[in-house]
Design a protein around this motif. Structure first.
Motif, PDB file in Angstrom:
ATOM      1  N   GLY A 113      -7.874   8.063  -2.651  1.00  0.00           N
ATOM      2  CA  GLY A 113      -8.190   7.027  -3.632  1.00  0.00           C
ATOM      3  C   GLY A 113      -7.458   7.147  -4.947  1.00  0.00           C
ATOM      4  N   GLY A 116      -4.266   6.674  -5.528  1.00  0.00           N
ATOM      5  CA  GLY A 116      -3.031   5.892  -5.608  1.00  0.00           C
ATOM      6  C   GLY A 116      -3.220   4.553  -6.293  1.00  0.00           C
ATOM      7  N   TYR A 117      -2.214   3.680  -6.128  1.00  0.00           N
ATOM      8  CA  TYR A 117      -2.253   2.351  -6.746  1.00  0.00           C
ATOM      9  C   TYR A 117      -1.587   1.354  -5.815  1.00  0.00           C
ATOM     10  CZ  TYR A 117       2.582   3.579  -8.182  1.00  0.00           C
ATOM     11  OH  TYR A 117       3.901   3.960  -8.199  1.00  0.00           O
ATOM     12  N   GLN A 119       0.790  -1.236   0.000  1.00  0.00           N
ATOM     13  CA  GLN A 119       0.000   0.000   0.000  1.00  0.00           C
ATOM     14  C   GLN A 119       0.826   1.292   0.000  1.00  0.00           C
ATOM     15  OE1 GLN A 119      -2.440  -0.482   3.487  1.00  0.00           O
ATOM     16  NE2 GLN A 119      -3.663  -2.138   2.610  1.00  0.00           N
ATOM     17  N   ASN A 177      -4.567  -0.480  -5.807  1.00  0.00           N
ATOM     18  CA  ASN A 177      -5.985  -0.806  -5.600  1.00  0.00           C
ATOM     19  C   ASN A 177      -6.873   0.410  -5.349  1.00  0.00           C
ATOM     20  OD1 ASN A 177      -5.668  -3.700  -5.816  1.00  0.00           O
ATOM     21  ND2 ASN A 177      -4.616  -3.607  -3.840  1.00  0.00           N
ATOM     22  N   HIS A 178      -6.336   1.621  -5.515  1.00  0.00           N
ATOM     23  CA  HIS A 178      -7.123   2.855  -5.370  1.00  0.00           C
ATOM     24  C   HIS A 178      -7.885   2.905  -4.037  1.00  0.00           C
ATOM     25  CE1 HIS A 178      -6.115   3.568  -9.548  1.00  0.00           C
ATOM     26  NE2 HIS A 178      -6.634   2.392  -9.860  1.00  0.00           N
ATOM     27  N   LEU A 179      -7.196   2.508  -2.973  1.00  0.00           N
ATOM     28  CA  LEU A 179      -7.815   2.504  -1.649  1.00  0.00           C
ATOM     29  C   LEU A 179      -7.964   3.929  -1.129  1.00  0.00           C
ATOM     30  CD1 LEU A 179      -5.809  -0.401   0.056  1.00  0.00           C
ATOM     31  CD2 LEU A 179      -7.993  -0.550  -1.167  1.00  0.00           C
ATOM     32  N   THR A 180      -8.954   4.145  -0.284  1.00  0.00           N
ATOM     33  CA  THR A 180      -9.105   5.427   0.414  1.00  0.00           C
ATOM     34  C   THR A 180      -8.634   5.274   1.851  1.00  0.00           C
ATOM     35  OG1 THR A 180     -11.420   4.856   0.801  1.00  0.00           O
ATOM     36  CG2 THR A 180     -10.946   6.327  -1.050  1.00  0.00           C
ATOM     37  N   GLU A 232      -0.568   3.830  -2.269  1.00  0.00           N
ATOM     38  CA  GLU A 232      -1.970   4.215  -2.147  1.00  0.00           C
ATOM     39  C   GLU A 232      -2.032   5.633  -1.580  1.00  0.00           C
ATOM     40  OE1 GLU A 232      -4.314   2.509  -3.357  1.00  0.00           O
ATOM     41  OE2 GLU A 232      -3.670   0.411  -3.371  1.00  0.00           O
ATOM     42  N   ARG A 233      -3.096   6.346  -1.885  1.00  0.00           N
ATOM     43  CA  ARG A 233      -3.268   7.709  -1.389  1.00  0.00           C
ATOM     44  C   ARG A 233      -4.639   7.827  -0.723  1.00  0.00           C
ATOM     45  NH1 ARG A 233       1.294   7.240  -1.770  1.00  0.00           N
ATOM     46  NH2 ARG A 233       2.789   8.422  -3.027  1.00  0.00           N
ATOM     47  N   ILE A 271      -6.520   2.019   4.139  1.00  0.00           N
ATOM     48  CA  ILE A 271      -5.056   1.970   4.047  1.00  0.00           C
ATOM     49  C   ILE A 271      -4.495   1.766   5.450  1.00  0.00           C
ATOM     50  CG2 ILE A 271      -2.969   3.163   3.299  1.00  0.00           C
ATOM     51  CD1 ILE A 271      -4.715   4.860   1.443  1.00  0.00           C
TER      52      ILE A 271
END
Length: 360
Positions: free
Chosen positions: A230, A232-233, A223, A235-238, A226-227, A242
């Motif tokens: 959403g 990031g990469y 992760q 998985n485009h988590l919020t 990730e950002r 994360i």
């Protein structure tokens, strides 16, 4: 001339060269006042770290050019680097590494030395590096993770796990072709998509080792790009999805990537990096708590470091207002001149200098 003194170095009789303010901007001690013991004791009880003192004679030379590199630190760094590079190769070639090697790498003495406060920040900037940038970057992130774990007051076990996650977060880049990874110029969309896969590659590679059982490490590695919004990469988590390790490593990875020399990009001023990090905090990409804490503590650790200035001069950071995220330092040049970069906006810090650059 004005000279910056650490509060703990003050003595009775010194003349205040610039008003000393409290945290609310009120004048505590006025310019021209001769300090007394009582005044100094009062300053020690406040969040004031440095003050300007009026001195009649300029210093003959600026202290701090000697002992820029600590032999014990560099020896430890180089030994750990060699171990880490070997483990990277074993994992890339054989899909595994010896768990005993990781235990030896993570010996308490190694990271007691490598993550030793202000020394760690100055040393990783002062050294010249040989060998693959990838391994140095991962080691830097591991060292910064050790610092961050202490600053956050994490348990010893969590500090240990955060360091390991930092050491292996980019190992997946070994599966990305060098001509793409080191490309001098803009990546094509296809190349960028390939580079973005490195977080998943890293996760896949260490999942074949005993680290697979530790979900804090595994999530942190997967992760770290990730950002919170959403964007990031992979998985485009919020933010709520994360892990804390993922949020922390995102900040450390960004800082070192921008502050270090790479084949395709020159190192940047840490103050430019802080501005970028803070913009990402304000935009909701990076975690606010972790980001602000990192910037404040790293600012403190930059005191005493030598920097290159945009006017071609070399200077040493002698004071930073740590109460403001976007504050710029007061520096002292080789000829003894003090420059407040917060006021002299046409002069900027371009980079932290290595020991060899300071001496040349």
């Amino acid at each position: 001339m004005l000279k910056v003194y650490a509060v703990e170095s003050l003595r009775s009789g010194l003349i205040v060269g610039r008003d000393i303010m409290d945290e609310n901007g009120n004048v505590l001690i006025s310019t021209g006042t001769a300090l007394t013991k009582e005044m100094i004791y009062g300053l020690l009880d406040r969040p004031i770290f440095s003050v300007y003192i009026e001195e009649k004679e300029p210093a003959a030379e600026i202290p701090g050019q000697e002992h820029l590199l600590d032999d014990e630190y560099t020896d430890c760094y180089n030994a750990v680097y060699d171990q880490l590079e070997k483990m990277f190769q074993e994992l890339a070639e054989n899909g595994k590494f010896d768990a005993a090697e990781l235990q030896d790498l993570m010996d308490e003495r190694n990271f007691t030395i490598l993550s030793d406060g202000a020394k760690a920040v100055s040393q990783i900037h002062n050294m010249e590096y040989q060998g693959p940038y990838l391994v140095h970057h991962c080691l830097h992130v591991g060292i910064l993770a050790g610092l961050m774990g202490k600053w956050l007051g994490l348990s010893i076990l969590d500090q240990y796990n955060l360091v390991i996650a930092g050491l292996f977060l980019d190992i997946g880049k070994m599966r990305v072709p060098a001509e793409v990874l080191d490309k001098n110029g803009k990546l094509t969309d296809e190349e960028f998509e390939l580079v973005k896969k490195h977080a998943q590659f890293s996760y896949d590679m260490i999942s074949m080792t005993t680290l697979n059982a530790n979900q804090d490490i595994m999530r942190g590695v997967l992760q770290h790009h990730e950002r919170c919004d959403g964007s990031g990469y992979p998985n485009h988590l919020t933010a709520e999805n994360i892990s804390s390790f993922g949020k922390i490593l995102a900040i450390l990875d960004m800082y070192d990537a921008m502050a270090s020399d790479r084949i395709f990009a020159k190192r940047r001023s840490p103050f430019d990096v802080f501005a970028t990090l803070y913009d990402d905090i304000l935009d909701g990409k990076l975690d606010t708590e972790y980001g602000v804490l990192f910037i404040k503590h790293l600012c403190h650790s930059l005191n005493g470091n030598w920097v290159g200035l945009s006017n071609g001069e070399k200077a040493r950071i002698v004071y930073l207002d740590e109460s403001r995220i976007r504050s710029l330092p007061v520096v002292q040049t080789l000829n003894g001149e003090f420059i407040d970069l917060g006021k002299e906006r046409e002069i900027k810090v371009t980079c932290i200098l290595t020991a060899n650059e300071v001496k040349s």
